[in-house]
Motif scaffolding. Structure first.
Motif, mmCIF file in Angstrom:
data_model
loop_
_atom_site.group_PDB
_atom_site.id
_atom_site.type_symbol
_atom_site.label_atom_id
_atom_site.label_comp_id
_atom_site.label_asym_id
_atom_site.label_seq_id
_atom_site.Cartn_x
_atom_site.Cartn_y
_atom_site.Cartn_z
ATOM 1 N N LEU A 147 -20.981 -107.423 15.144
ATOM 2 C CA LEU A 147 -19.700 -106.951 15.572
ATOM 3 C C LEU A 147 -19.412 -105.417 15.366
ATOM 4 C CD1 LEU A 147 -17.434 -109.473 13.461
ATOM 5 C CD2 LEU A 147 -17.966 -109.381 15.971
ATOM 6 N N PRO A 151 -17.301 -106.489 20.644
ATOM 7 C CA PRO A 151 -15.888 -106.771 19.970
ATOM 8 C C PRO A 151 -15.743 -108.315 19.392
ATOM 9 C CG PRO A 151 -15.897 -106.675 22.399
ATOM 10 C CD PRO A 151 -17.183 -106.208 22.024
ATOM 11 N N TRP A 152 -16.706 -109.225 20.325
ATOM 12 C CA TRP A 152 -16.649 -110.867 19.871
ATOM 13 C C TRP A 152 -18.158 -111.091 19.589
ATOM 14 C CZ3 TRP A 152 -11.790 -111.302 19.126
ATOM 15 C CH2 TRP A 152 -10.697 -110.569 19.824
ATOM 16 N N ASP A 162 -15.537 -117.499 17.857
ATOM 17 C CA ASP A 162 -14.759 -116.602 17.080
ATOM 18 C C ASP A 162 -13.657 -117.319 16.258
ATOM 19 O OD1 ASP A 162 -15.509 -113.900 17.947
ATOM 20 O OD2 ASP A 162 -15.015 -114.883 19.849
ATOM 21 N N HIS A 184 -16.248 -103.807 10.039
ATOM 22 C CA HIS A 184 -16.263 -104.125 11.562
ATOM 23 C C HIS A 184 -15.845 -105.852 11.587
ATOM 24 C CE1 HIS A 184 -18.103 -100.968 13.412
ATOM 25 N NE2 HIS A 184 -19.061 -100.861 12.707
ATOM 26 N N TRP A 188 -12.416 -107.049 13.399
ATOM 27 C CA TRP A 188 -12.540 -108.252 14.297
ATOM 28 C C TRP A 188 -11.636 -109.193 13.806
ATOM 29 C CZ3 TRP A 188 -14.671 -113.011 12.286
ATOM 30 C CH2 TRP A 188 -14.848 -114.058 13.029
#
Length: 208
Positions: A147, A151-152, A162, A184, A188
């Motif tokens: 991460l 972003p995913w 996710d 991170h 997330w």
């Protein structure tokens, strides 16, 4: 469609959230593990393992939460399951890791700091908590590294991975997961927790 599940369980939580994200109607019937309802003859017809969740849709009966997630994404067009094999393998890698590693990573702290109290089994064992915290940090480090680059979890975007891996973090404070050590990972999770589908599907938690 009906989900037979237990509110604190991440395996139930992720199914609720994905159904909400896909705007699929999902009836929920809570199964009290405290009362042993998962061992009833009726529930064992749905899941012979005696574990939640179980899922029914007409003549379809499923157990194993990630299989249920996959079934949900086949019900209508969506962005949570990619079209090409390479991206599908990327998502599947994380779903397999969630079951083989991440469950060990958070499971000990879930048991010691939350579930033991729910089941009336006494206070957390300090040695077990120390071992479980080490295991959580090991797994969280894998997530943190990924991460920090994207972003995913999957390269192509928000996916089933996710939802599946974020599910136990609803109870991070209650289970004393050291989430703040992994910025991170924490960021997330907060992005996922802000999704309307995630918020609308948060089940009421029983008192410890």
């Amino acid at each position: 469609m009906k989900l037979h599940g237990f509110p604190p369980s991440p395996n139930n939580r992720k199914v609720l959230a994905v159904a909400a994200q896909l705007d699929l109607p999902l009836e929920v019937e809570w199964v009290s593990l405290v009362k042993g309802e998962q061992r009833s003859a009726a529930f064992l017809e749905l899941n012979p393992n005696g574990r939640t969740p179980a899922f029914t849709d007409g003549e379809v009966t499923l157990w194993e939460s990630n299989a249920i997630l996959h079934y949900l994404v086949t019900r209508k067009p969506n962005d949570l399951w990619p079209d090409n094999g390479t991206d599908q393998a990327d998502v599947l890698r994380w779903l397999y890791w969630e079951q083989s590693e991440w469950r060990k990573g958070f499971g000990g702290l879930y048991w010691e700091n939350m579930l033991k109290r729910i089941f009336g089994l006494g206070e957390p064992d300090p040695a077990a908590v120390d071992t479980a915290t080490t295991e959580f940090r090991r797994c969280a480090t894998v997530l943190e590294k990924t991460l920090s680059r994207q972003p995913w979890l999957a390269h192509y975007g928000l996916s089933l991975a996710d939802f599946a891996i974020a599910a136990p973090l609803d109870n991070a404070a209650r289970c004393k997961l050291p989430l703040a050590e992994f910025p991170h990972l924490a960021d997330w999770y907060h992005r996922i927790a802000a999704l309307p589908a995630w918020q609308s599907s948060l089940p009421e938690q029983p008192a410890a």
